[in-house]
Design a protein around this motif. Structure first.
Motif, PDB file in Angstrom:
ATOM      1  N   ASN A   1       2.149   6.900  -6.453  1.00 53.89           N
ATOM      2  CA  ASN A   1       1.234   7.931  -7.077  1.00 53.89           C
ATOM      3  C   ASN A   1       1.985   9.513  -6.879  1.00 53.89           C
ATOM      4  OD1 ASN A   1      -1.260   7.835  -8.359  1.00 53.89           O
ATOM      5  ND2 ASN A   1      -2.293   6.952  -6.572  1.00 53.89           N
TER       6      ASN A   1
ATOM      7  N   ILE B   1       0.874  -1.270  -0.068  1.00 50.67           N
ATOM      8  CA  ILE B   1      -0.069  -0.090  -0.083  1.00 50.67           C
ATOM      9  C   ILE B   1       0.795   1.368   0.012  1.00 50.67           C
ATOM     10  CG2 ILE B   1      -1.605   1.335   1.153  1.00 50.67           C
ATOM     11  CD1 ILE B   1      -2.770  -1.370   2.369  1.00 50.67           C
TER      12      ILE B   1
ATOM     13  N   SER C   1      -6.176  -2.365   0.813  1.00 49.24           N
ATOM     14  CA  SER C   1      -6.389  -2.011   2.245  1.00 49.24           C
ATOM     15  C   SER C   1      -7.825  -2.771   2.735  1.00 49.24           C
ATOM     16  CB  SER C   1      -6.566  -0.571   2.420  1.00 49.24           C
ATOM     17  OG  SER C   1      -5.497   0.244   1.859  1.00 49.24           O
TER      18      SER C   1
ATOM     19  N   SER D   1     -12.671   7.470   1.840  1.00 44.26           N
ATOM     20  CA  SER D   1     -11.932   7.951   0.671  1.00 44.26           C
ATOM     21  C   SER D   1     -12.584   8.921   0.035  1.00 44.26           C
ATOM     22  CB  SER D   1     -11.877   6.741  -0.278  1.00 44.26           C
ATOM     23  OG  SER D   1     -10.849   5.599   0.043  1.00 44.26           O
TER      24      SER D   1
ATOM     25  N   VAL E   1      -4.473   4.104  -7.308  1.00 42.22           N
ATOM     26  CA  VAL E   1      -5.690   4.279  -5.969  1.00 42.22           C
ATOM     27  C   VAL E   1      -6.417   3.155  -6.039  1.00 42.22           C
ATOM     28  CG1 VAL E   1      -7.565   5.515  -5.166  1.00 42.22           C
ATOM     29  CG2 VAL E   1      -5.590   6.890  -6.313  1.00 42.22           C
TER      30      VAL E   1
ATOM     31  N   ALA F   1      -2.924   1.018   7.046  1.00 38.93           N
ATOM     32  CA  ALA F   1      -3.450   0.909   5.572  1.00 38.93           C
ATOM     33  C   ALA F   1      -4.734   1.649   5.222  1.00 38.93           C
ATOM     34  CB  ALA F   1      -3.926  -0.659   5.464  1.00 38.93           C
TER      35      ALA F   1
ATOM     36  N   GLN G   1      -4.438   0.460  -4.037  1.00 39.13           N
ATOM     37  CA  GLN G   1      -4.293   0.795  -2.471  1.00 39.13           C
ATOM     38  C   GLN G   1      -5.721   0.407  -1.780  1.00 39.13           C
ATOM     39  OE1 GLN G   1      -2.860   4.625  -1.455  1.00 39.13           O
ATOM     40  NE2 GLN G   1      -2.233   4.898  -3.553  1.00 39.13           N
TER      41      GLN G   1
ATOM     42  N   GLY H   1      -3.416   8.736  -0.450  1.00 38.89           N
ATOM     43  CA  GLY H   1      -3.459   8.359  -1.548  1.00 38.89           C
ATOM     44  C   GLY H   1      -4.518   9.175  -2.337  1.00 38.89           C
TER      45      GLY H   1
ATOM     46  N   LEU I   1      -2.989   5.370   4.894  1.00 42.09           N
ATOM     47  CA  LEU I   1      -2.248   5.312   3.623  1.00 42.09           C
ATOM     48  C   LEU I   1      -3.169   5.405   2.432  1.00 42.09           C
ATOM     49  CD1 LEU I   1       0.661   2.935   4.147  1.00 42.09           C
ATOM     50  CD2 LEU I   1       0.697   5.359   4.240  1.00 42.09           C
ATOM     51  N   ALA I   2      -4.241   4.785   2.515  1.00 42.44           N
ATOM     52  CA  ALA I   2      -5.161   4.770   1.303  1.00 42.44           C
ATOM     53  C   ALA I   2      -5.844   6.329   1.505  1.00 42.44           C
ATOM     54  CB  ALA I   2      -6.271   3.914   1.637  1.00 42.44           C
TER      55      ALA I   2
ATOM     56  N   LEU J   1       2.398   1.655  -3.339  1.00 40.06           N
ATOM     57  CA  LEU J   1       1.791   2.222  -4.512  1.00 40.06           C
ATOM     58  C   LEU J   1       1.212   3.842  -4.077  1.00 40.06           C
ATOM     59  CD1 LEU J   1      -0.981  -0.582  -4.433  1.00 40.06           C
ATOM     60  CD2 LEU J   1       0.723   0.117  -6.115  1.00 40.06           C
ATOM     61  N   ASN J   2       1.453   4.223  -2.844  1.00 35.21           N
ATOM     62  CA  ASN J   2       1.134   5.313  -2.569  1.00 35.21           C
ATOM     63  C   ASN J   2       2.172   6.323  -2.732  1.00 35.21           C
ATOM     64  OD1 ASN J   2      -0.009   7.763  -1.285  1.00 35.21           O
ATOM     65  ND2 ASN J   2      -0.561   6.811   0.432  1.00 35.21           N
TER      66      ASN J   2
END
Length: 896
Positions: A390, A383, A527, A873, A520, A782, A523, A789, A785-786, A386-387
């Motif tokens: 991005n 995660i 997550s 999100s 995204v 997680a 992620q 992101g 972090l998501a 990936l963040n």
């Protein structure tokens, strides 16, 4: 005509200045001649003196700066880099440039390093535990020659060995030396003091010789210490001596009180080995001669049906493993013929020490648990990766026009890729160092902590070469993964389209599901899976916490005492326990008192009974948890009598038993079995009458399935006993009064523990609670972090679409319409990730639940995690979306 300008000496100075250019520029064969032609042109154009060197210095300074510190830029003066700045010097230049850019962007750098340090640090810490469990080479001399010799348990698994069998094994010449040991819990200290828990090993005199080690101070046990009647002695582990005793140089010859018995310290173990198996470290070794004084299993030294020992042996020179196995097969057959009621069908297995970390049965549980733990922490790093990808993608996209201009002017694409990748690798390197240091701090805390599992353990974690290599590989892979995509993306844009500002990127552009959207979604998917896994363990802990214990734990408590320091034995010790029960029973808050050898939810001892004929016609050896209790045990704990009767005074003069309902139903098929009997493996010709059946109570851990158990009358003296009492009012007040009453009876009595049964039951869930807390923390990380992101991508989309937003507002679009513009796009990306996450989480959570918790896990847990991520999100889009609504149309339309 007289030539004006500087002399050839000026050209020599100019040549020296040209050495300030990078090597890849100076290596060009035409570089110096062209630069000299330019210098002469300036000279011949009429410039001289200060004016000439001012122009030369200004032009050289700017050109050298561009060549050294702006590697993406076009190369001035027609000096194209050789090999696009390749070679080690080129990488050094690019890394220096990346470092300066990162220093100029403290916000981005801080976020990226935080993600990397925690992501790599968590992975390195987890791997250090796995490494200690599975991969760390033991510090023994020639460990390839060491083997474990294990008898089968009643279930047919090689687990441990009886002491008489160890003596038989020691007589075989295929072994150079043979040792035996077993691990137990103890307490160190004097009466009236706060007793310190210790983990100890009872070991034979051959223990260190088998390992090829020796004490760093003093001596090890000799043959006289293998006699139970010999002098009780101890050898401290190096860790115990250095950490808990302050490396006292005068400790040799000192007397310690362990479990109330006195032992003399004769040595300190080697620094590289702290006993135990796997990562578990013990505090001290006790001799066989110390077993009687410290409450060891002395009776097991003569009982072949008891298997407390682990036998470790060193093969004789030239003896192959197969020969040792053949010899032990012969011994197993001989024991089966000599003692058929105990050893028939019981094999003896020889295993290389390097193939076994703790024991075959425990290893079978460790490997999947370690694999699961590593998979979970890797998910967190995925995660984070990936963040970061991005973030770097957004960062390189912000420079899209600049990069396009430089590419159009001749900058090599490989150079652009390398500069962006250098930034990622530099971040990963710093993050790897930080993660390793973080893991070192955590490992030190773990080394200094004592974990109360079945036994109170200290883990001996070491960040060895395996851990260093793992961290390096993890950091390198992370840097390549999160850096390569943005680097390639930066050079694949259409230069003409980018210069026209028509390129689409990010959420909200024409290609809604571009690379940023895909990252995204990834992620979110990972997550969701991690949150679902955390939910499985949290749900399991909650169910166990709310499970019925089977007894009145809300109003009962216990005090564990050790009476060995009183010197009372036999009937005098029994009378002392009876006196303590009377003193506690006289307290106003106490409503009933009893005593037992073990507590509910802590019955870890088993006995081998011959059971099963009542159900399927064949008796077979079966391990059954047991306890010795006094007459009022069942009434004090509130256990219900289902059939027969409870213990009476006359029962303490004979041998009878009371069993649990689970015992009766499992091995007799019904609950009304009072008056029936069972046989034990040790005495198959002496049936024992079952006088009663009581309701089930927790045997080992709260939340377990109904477990068969058996109770016998406590009619022999105990050095360690549990005084259990029912109380009314506050638990703390009742426990305080009980301890005062015990100390008032005899100040030499050691109080080993005192707590309410409710707290005691909670401690049985330590492992589940620890796993639940760790997974919840990782799931929260997680989720964070998501959210970061999503926030980063939406913020970038807002900045990229500023003109579009300005036009919409100028044409009269309402602010809620602008917010919906971004929320709609985010929702689409997050929903795709959530659906993918549920698809992954359902089988993963179900499999983990079946393997580790025994509970269900599936669609509802995964869907709940998806909903949480969807809502959070979407919430992360609100701030940048609201910021977009404050766009000034006039300023937005003025943008280039």
């Amino acid at each position: 005509m007289v030539q004006r300008g500087p002399s050839p000496k000026g050209e020599r100075l100019f040549r020296r200045l040209l050495r300030l250019y990078p090597a890849h520029v100076r290596e060009d064969a035409d570089f110096e001649p062209r630069m000299l032609d330019g210098f002469r042109f300036l000279r011949e154009s009429g410039l001289e003196g200060v004016r000439l060197w001012w122009h030369v210095g200004r032009d050289l300074g700017q050109s050298i700066w561009n060549e050294r510190f702006d590697p993406i830029g076009p190369h001035q003066g027609g000096a194209a880099p050789r090999g696009s700045g390749g070679g080690m010097m080129g990488w050094i230049d690019d890394l220096g440039y990346a470092a300066r850019r990162l220093v100029r962007s403290p916000g981005f750098t801080g976020i990226a390093l935080t993600i990397l340090v925690f992501g790599i640090g968590v992975n390195t810490t987890a791997f250090s535990v796995v490494n200690a469990l599975l991969f760390q080479r033991p510090p023994f001399e020639e460990p390839e020659a060491l083997v474990l010799v294990l008898q089968d348990s009643d279930g047919g698994e090689p687990t441990s060995t009886s002491y008489p069998a160890y003596e038989d094994i020691s007589g075989y010449s295929i072994f150079e030396s043979v040792s035996a040991f077993y691990t137990d819990q103890g307490f160190m200290g004097e009466a009236g003091e706060a007793l310190a828990p210790v983990l100890l090993e009872y070991a034979t005199a051959s223990y260190m010789h088998v390992l090829g080690l020796s004490p760093v101070r003093g001596t090890w046990f000799d043959d006289s210490h293998d006699d139970p009647a010999g002098d009780p002695v101890a050898v401290l582990t190096y860790r115990m001596w250095s950490d808990r005793l302050g490396a006292d140089p005068d400790v040799i010859g000192r007397t310690l009180r362990i479990n109330g018995g006195l032992v003399t310290v004769i040595g300190i173990g080697p620094p590289e080995f702290n006993g135990g198996r796997g990562p578990a470290a013990v505090d001290l070794w006790l001799s066989i001669s110390a077993m009687d004084a410290t409450g060891g299993r002395v009776a097991s030294l003569e009982r072949r049906q008891d298997h407390p020992m682990t036998v470790r042996a060193r093969l004789a020179d030239g003896v192959p493993l197969v020969a040792a196995r053949e010899a032990m097969d012969g011994l197993a057959a001989e024991l089966a013929a000599t003692y058929p009621e105990i050893n028939e069908g019981r094999e003896i297995t020889v295993l290389p020490v390097l193939d076994v970390r703790v024991s075959p049965t425990v290893d079978a549980e460790i490997v999947p648990a370690a694999s699961f733990a590593m998979a979970v922490v890797v998910l967190v790093l995925v995660i984070g990766t990936l963040n970061l990808a991005n973030l770097l993608l957004v960062r390189s996209s912000a420079r899209a026009r600049e990069i396009a201009v430089r590419l159009a002017l001749g900058a090599g694409r490989l150079r652009v890729v390398r500069v962006v990748l250098s930034e990622a690798l530099l971040l990963a390197a710093v993050g790897g160092v930080g993660g390793y240091l973080l893991a070192g701090l955590v490992a030190r805390e773990i080394r200094n902590s004592r974990f109360d599992f079945v036994l109170p353990l200290q883990l001996d974690l070491r960040l060895d070469l395996n851990v260093v290599l793992f961290t390096v590989v993890m950091a390198l892979m992370t840097g390549l993964i999160f850096g390569l995509l943005p680097a390639l993306r930066a050079t694949r844009r259409d230069v003409n389209a980018t210069l026209r500002d028509d390129a689409s990127s990010g959420i909200g552009a024409k290609r809604r599901f571009g690379l940023t959207g895909a990252l995204v979604s990834g992620q979110v998917a990972v997550s969701v899976m991690l949150l679902a896994l955390a939910g499985v363990f949290v749900d399991s802990f909650a169910k166990a916490r709310g499970a019925d214990s089977g007894f009145a734990h809300e109003r009962t408590a216990y005090v564990q005492v050790n009476t060995s320091m009183t010197g009372l034995e036999g009937q005098a010790n029994l009378d002392l326990i009876a006196q303590l029960e009377e003193r506690l029973g006289a307290l106003p808050m106490v409503q009933g008192v009893t005593s037992s050898l073990m507590l509910p939810a802590a019955q870890f001892g088993t006995t081998t009974l011959l059971l099963g004929a009542e159900v399927d016609g064949a008796d077979r050896p079966t391990e059954i948890p047991w306890n010795f209790v006094t007459e009022d045990f069942f009434s004090v704990l509130g256990l219900e009598l289902i059939d027969g009767r409870l213990f009476e005074a006359a029962d303490f003069e004979t041998t009878v038993a009371i069993v649990s309902e689970a015992f009766a139903m499992t091995y007799f098929g019904r609950a009304d079995i009072a008056g029936r009997s069972y046989r034990s493996e040790g005495s198959p010709d002496e049936p024992v009458e079952i006088v009663g059946v009581v309701s089930n109570a927790t045997v080992r851990a709260l939340g377990e399935s109904p477990t068969p158990s058996i109770y016998w009358p406590l009619n022999f003296p105990l050095a360690r006993s549990n005084l259990v009492f029912a109380y009314e009012g506050e638990a703390a007040a009742a426990l305080g009064a009980a301890q005062d009453a015990i100390r008032g009876a005899d100040g030499r009595i050691m109080i080993l523990g005192a707590e309410s049964m409710e707290d005691h039951l909670g401690e049985t869930l330590t492992q589940q609670r620890l796993v639940g807390v760790l997974l919840t923390a990782l799931g929260g990380l997680a989720l964070l972090l998501a959210i970061l992101g999503v926030y980063g991508v939406v913020s970038f989309a807002v900045s990229r679409r500023r003109q579009e937003v300005g036009v919409r507002i100028a044409l009269g679009a309402a602010r809620d319409a602008v917010v919906r513009l971004f929320v709609r796009d985010v929702a689409a990306v997050v929903i795709v990730g959530a659906v993918l996450g549920v698809a992954l989480a359902v089988p993963a959570s179900f499999a983990s639940a079946q393997a580790f918790t025994g509970t269900g896990g599936g669609v509802l847990m995964s869907a709940g995690a998806a909903v949480v991520l969807l809502l959070t999100s979407l919430g992360a889009t609100i701030v940048p979306a609201l910021r977009a609504t404050h766009t000034d149309p006039t300023e937005a339309l003025r943008q280039d």
